[in-house]
Design a protein around this motif. Structure first.
Motif, PDB file in Angstrom:
ATOM      1  N   ALA A 209      28.316  40.070  34.183  1.00  0.00           N
ATOM      2  CA  ALA A 209      28.489  40.795  35.436  1.00  0.00           C
ATOM      3  C   ALA A 209      28.008  42.234  35.271  1.00  0.00           C
ATOM      4  CB  ALA A 209      29.947  40.763  35.872  1.00  0.00           C
ATOM      5  N   ASP A 210      27.980  42.950  36.389  1.00  0.00           N
ATOM      6  CA  ASP A 210      27.473  44.323  36.340  1.00  0.00           C
ATOM      7  C   ASP A 210      28.564  45.350  36.056  1.00  0.00           C
ATOM      8  OD1 ASP A 210      28.828  44.228  38.718  1.00  0.00           O
ATOM      9  OD2 ASP A 210      27.123  44.821  39.974  1.00  0.00           O
ATOM     10  N   ARG A 211      29.796  44.875  35.765  1.00  0.00           N
ATOM     11  CA  ARG A 211      30.871  45.803  35.394  1.00  0.00           C
ATOM     12  C   ARG A 211      31.948  45.055  34.626  1.00  0.00           C
ATOM     13  NH1 ARG A 211      35.096  45.781  39.282  1.00  0.00           N
ATOM     14  NH2 ARG A 211      34.646  44.500  41.110  1.00  0.00           N
ATOM     15  N   ILE A 212      32.774  45.807  33.932  1.00  0.00           N
ATOM     16  CA  ILE A 212      33.873  45.210  33.188  1.00  0.00           C
ATOM     17  C   ILE A 212      34.978  44.791  34.157  1.00  0.00           C
ATOM     18  CG2 ILE A 212      33.361  46.564  31.120  1.00  0.00           C
ATOM     19  CD1 ILE A 212      35.803  48.331  31.850  1.00  0.00           C
ATOM     20  N   LEU A 213      35.821  43.876  33.727  1.00  0.00           N
ATOM     21  CA  LEU A 213      36.954  43.414  34.520  1.00  0.00           C
ATOM     22  C   LEU A 213      36.547  43.190  35.975  1.00  0.00           C
ATOM     23  CD1 LEU A 213      39.626  45.840  33.032  1.00  0.00           C
ATOM     24  CD2 LEU A 213      39.469  43.391  32.596  1.00  0.00           C
ATOM     25  N   PRO A 214      35.590  42.306  36.206  1.00  0.00           N
ATOM     26  CA  PRO A 214      35.016  42.161  37.549  1.00  0.00           C
ATOM     27  C   PRO A 214      35.986  41.706  38.622  1.00  0.00           C
ATOM     28  CG  PRO A 214      34.186  40.451  36.051  1.00  0.00           C
ATOM     29  CD  PRO A 214      34.922  41.439  35.215  1.00  0.00           C
ATOM     30  N   LEU A 215      37.167  41.220  38.264  1.00  0.00           N
ATOM     31  CA  LEU A 215      38.141  40.816  39.267  1.00  0.00           C
ATOM     32  C   LEU A 215      38.929  41.994  39.831  1.00  0.00           C
ATOM     33  CD1 LEU A 215      39.560  37.509  37.715  1.00  0.00           C
ATOM     34  CD2 LEU A 215      37.776  37.781  39.454  1.00  0.00           C
ATOM     35  N   TYR A 216      38.747  43.181  39.239  1.00  0.00           N
ATOM     36  CA  TYR A 216      39.443  44.375  39.699  1.00  0.00           C
ATOM     37  C   TYR A 216      38.429  45.368  40.259  1.00  0.00           C
ATOM     38  CZ  TYR A 216      43.331  42.503  36.964  1.00  0.00           C
ATOM     39  OH  TYR A 216      44.314  41.700  36.462  1.00  0.00           O
ATOM     40  N   ASP A 217      38.891  46.212  41.203  1.00  0.00           N
ATOM     41  CA  ASP A 217      37.962  47.175  41.787  1.00  0.00           C
ATOM     42  C   ASP A 217      37.659  48.303  40.812  1.00  0.00           C
ATOM     43  OD1 ASP A 217      39.707  49.690  42.607  1.00  0.00           O
ATOM     44  OD2 ASP A 217      40.862  47.939  43.226  1.00  0.00           O
ATOM     45  N   ALA A 218      36.562  48.977  41.077  1.00  0.00           N
ATOM     46  CA  ALA A 218      36.029  49.968  40.143  1.00  0.00           C
ATOM     47  C   ALA A 218      36.996  51.124  39.907  1.00  0.00           C
ATOM     48  CB  ALA A 218      34.695  50.506  40.648  1.00  0.00           C
ATOM     49  N   LYS A 219      37.779  51.522  40.919  1.00  0.00           N
ATOM     50  CA  LYS A 219      38.711  52.627  40.717  1.00  0.00           C
ATOM     51  C   LYS A 219      39.751  52.287  39.654  1.00  0.00           C
ATOM     52  CE  LYS A 219      38.442  55.163  45.088  1.00  0.00           C
ATOM     53  NZ  LYS A 219      39.215  55.672  46.249  1.00  0.00           N
ATOM     54  N   LEU A 220      40.175  51.019  39.626  1.00  0.00           N
ATOM     55  CA  LEU A 220      41.155  50.613  38.629  1.00  0.00           C
ATOM     56  C   LEU A 220      40.551  50.526  37.235  1.00  0.00           C
ATOM     57  CD1 LEU A 220      43.160  47.806  40.475  1.00  0.00           C
ATOM     58  CD2 LEU A 220      44.037  50.031  39.749  1.00  0.00           C
ATOM     59  N   THR A 221      39.300  50.111  37.164  1.00  0.00           N
ATOM     60  CA  THR A 221      38.695  49.881  35.854  1.00  0.00           C
ATOM     61  C   THR A 221      37.995  51.108  35.285  1.00  0.00           C
ATOM     62  OG1 THR A 221      36.646  49.031  36.854  1.00  0.00           O
ATOM     63  CG2 THR A 221      38.372  47.436  36.367  1.00  0.00           C
ATOM     64  N   ASP A 222      37.761  52.121  36.106  1.00  0.00           N
ATOM     65  CA  ASP A 222      37.059  53.313  35.607  1.00  0.00           C
ATOM     66  C   ASP A 222      37.765  53.973  34.419  1.00  0.00           C
ATOM     67  OD1 ASP A 222      34.749  53.248  37.042  1.00  0.00           O
ATOM     68  OD2 ASP A 222      35.376  54.699  38.562  1.00  0.00           O
ATOM     69  N   PRO A 223      39.096  54.121  34.430  1.00  0.00           N
ATOM     70  CA  PRO A 223      39.741  54.717  33.251  1.00  0.00           C
ATOM     71  C   PRO A 223      39.518  53.899  31.981  1.00  0.00           C
ATOM     72  CG  PRO A 223      41.208  54.848  35.141  1.00  0.00           C
ATOM     73  CD  PRO A 223      40.061  53.971  35.548  1.00  0.00           C
ATOM     74  N   VAL A 224      39.477  52.567  32.091  1.00  0.00           N
ATOM     75  CA  VAL A 224      39.200  51.724  30.927  1.00  0.00           C
ATOM     76  C   VAL A 224      37.765  51.923  30.472  1.00  0.00           C
ATOM     77  CG1 VAL A 224      39.175  49.370  30.027  1.00  0.00           C
ATOM     78  CG2 VAL A 224      40.896  50.035  31.713  1.00  0.00           C
ATOM     79  N   ARG A 225      36.854  51.968  31.432  1.00  0.00           N
ATOM     80  CA  ARG A 225      35.444  52.186  31.094  1.00  0.00           C
ATOM     81  C   ARG A 225      35.256  53.512  30.361  1.00  0.00           C
ATOM     82  NH1 ARG A 225      31.885  55.256  33.272  1.00  0.00           N
ATOM     83  NH2 ARG A 225      33.199  55.674  35.104  1.00  0.00           N
TER      84      ARG A 225
END
Length: 465
Positions: A209-225
């Motif tokens: 996929a084009d982002r990590i944790l694709p089942l969650y929205d980008a705002k939630l996953t940005d801190p992990v990224r």
């Protein structure tokens, strides 16, 4: 001659769905037999949720001490980097598992559930033969609860074996890998990848996929990224694993280039599949829903008095869903009126930082439904700052229907927020509105004050931001 058991209830599978179903059935006075070929506790307790969280805990302690040796903080410094006896770590993790598995056995005994250790194979919907250490045991039951769980998905070009490991094997390594490549950036891959990075491995993530944790929205996953980037974890998005090559994993990157990632371990975490093979499913005449067993809102299959729960019946493949279904089915068999119809099932990622989601995110709300969203950052929470957890981009976010302020979903990302899942779930199941949360006094100083503030923010009058 083989023993013949004729219980009211036969439960197949001793994981969090099966053992809960058996215990509840026993509590309700139903003659119950549980069959499992492995240790009691299933994937979650033996080779999943519990051992991974134990490893994550040790990894976090190790990382904190290693950081103190590099750069003293809060007046704390170490004169040398911490040492790691990984064998002792694994032994401690195994001790936690042993204690909990033994506890399950004790609870089953207390509920007067007979446990038959062996592999069950069905000859028809209600009859099976169990191969045990003492010979075959025949069981003919009035009700059957199938709770056989799921297995890691194996890629045909990356079969498990040698340096290629599943999540199960990753929790039982004899040493921390020097270079670990994780195929799949879902929650399992990231939880384990982050843990091994904290333990000193060089970690690379490969995700189609084009982002990590694709089942969650980008705002939630940005801190992990951001954590991954800050800790030198290479992430290849839009990339495809090709196969083992030389001393590593060959991949095709998003731009079509091919490269080989050095690895002495390759962890494949591309999903799980229901465990439907090898126990006689074809003899039970069950309707299927794709690869899952089809059930209704009582967890009843297409065959009378055959029930199925947990990973076997579909997403989400989560232990707490299976447990809730197991309890529900046991009570139905006992004559109670029940159905499995939760408003929301909590989902938690034990990444760095943690993510928890219950209900709908702002992006999941059906078209045409007007919403209001309140978000409160941990940067403004005193407890978060006092434990150095305010600068990782964490927040609590609540989404409510604009017309009546009914809460539709709550999400959070930050340190220790997995413990918020209970309050989030309670608010949604109880049908809370924003004013309900605004009127609840949350203790100070605690992280959960951010829940209160997020509701105030949605109402337009947050206090501390």
């Amino acid at each position: 001659m083989a023993d013949i058991l004729t219980p009211k209830v036969l439960v197949v599978g001793g994981g969090p769905g099966g053992y809960v179903a058996a215990i509840r059935a026993g509590q309700l006075g139903l003659d119950t037999v549980l069959v499992d070929a492995e240790r009691l506790g299933g994937t979650c307790l033996i080779r999943g949720c519990i051992p991974s969280k134990a490893l994550i805990h040790v990894a976090s302690l190790h990382a904190e001490m290693a950081e103190a040796a590099r750069t003293p903080r809060f007046g704390i410094g170490l004169s040398a980097a911490p040492t790691l006896d990984f064998g002792a770590t694994i032994a401690w993790k195994d001790g936690v598992v042993d204690r909990l598995s033994g506890g399950v056995a004790g609870l089953l005994r207390k509920a007067k559930v007979r446990v038959v250790a062996g592999h069950a194979v069905f000859s028809d919907a209600k009859t099976c033969s169990v191969a045990t250490a003492n010979g075959p045991v025949a069981i003919a039951a009035e009700h059957v609860i199938l709770a056989t769980g799921s297995l890691p998905v194996e890629l045909p070009f990356l079969p498990f074996g040698g340096k290629i490991v599943s999540s199960t094997q990753a929790l039982a390594l004899s040493a921390v890998p020097e270079a670990l490549v994780v195929v799949g950036a879902g929650y399992i891959g990231l939880e384990l990848g982050i843990a091994y990075r904290k333990l000193g491995a060089q970690v690379t993530i490969v995700e189609m996929a084009d982002r990590i944790l694709p089942l969650y929205d980008a705002k939630l996953t940005d801190p992990v990224r951001r954590w991954l980037k800050a800790h030198d974890v290479a992430v290849h998005l839009g990339a495809r694993a090709v196969g083992e090559e030389g001393e590593g994993l060959a991949i095709e990157t998003a731009d079509g280039a091919r490269c080989v990632l050095p690895a002495d371990r390759i962890l494949v975490t591309v999903g799980r599949t229901p465990n439907v093979a090898g126990w006689g499913l074809e003899a039970m005449n069950l309707a299927m829903d794709g690869r899952f067993v089809r059930v209704d809102d009582r967890c009843a299959t297409s065959t009378t008095n055959v029930w199925a729960i947990g990973d076997l019946v579909g997403e989400p493949m989560l232990a707490h869903k299976a447990s809730a279904q197991g309890e529900c089915v046991a009570e139905i068999i006992a004559g109670k009126t029940r159905r499995f119809a939760p408003l929301a099932i909590p989902a938690v990622c034990f990444t760095e930082p943690e993510i928890v989601s219950v209900g709908l995110s702002p992006h999941d709300v059906p078209a045409g439904t007007a919403t209001i969203v309140g978000q409160f950052p941990f940067l403004a929470n005193g407890r978060a700052l006092s434990m150095d957890a305010g600068d990782d981009g964490g927040f609590v976010r609540v989404t409510a229907r604009a017309s009546d302020h009914r809460i539709l979903g709550i999400q959070a990302v930050g340190a220790h927020i997995s413990e918020f899942a209970g309050e989030f779930g309670t608010l949604i199941e109880m049908g809370a509105v924003l004013e309900d949360v605004a009127g609840i006094i949350h203790a100070h100083p605690t992280l959960c004050e951010a829940i209160h503030e997020s509701a105030l923010a949605a109402l337009g009058h947050a206090i501390h931001v």
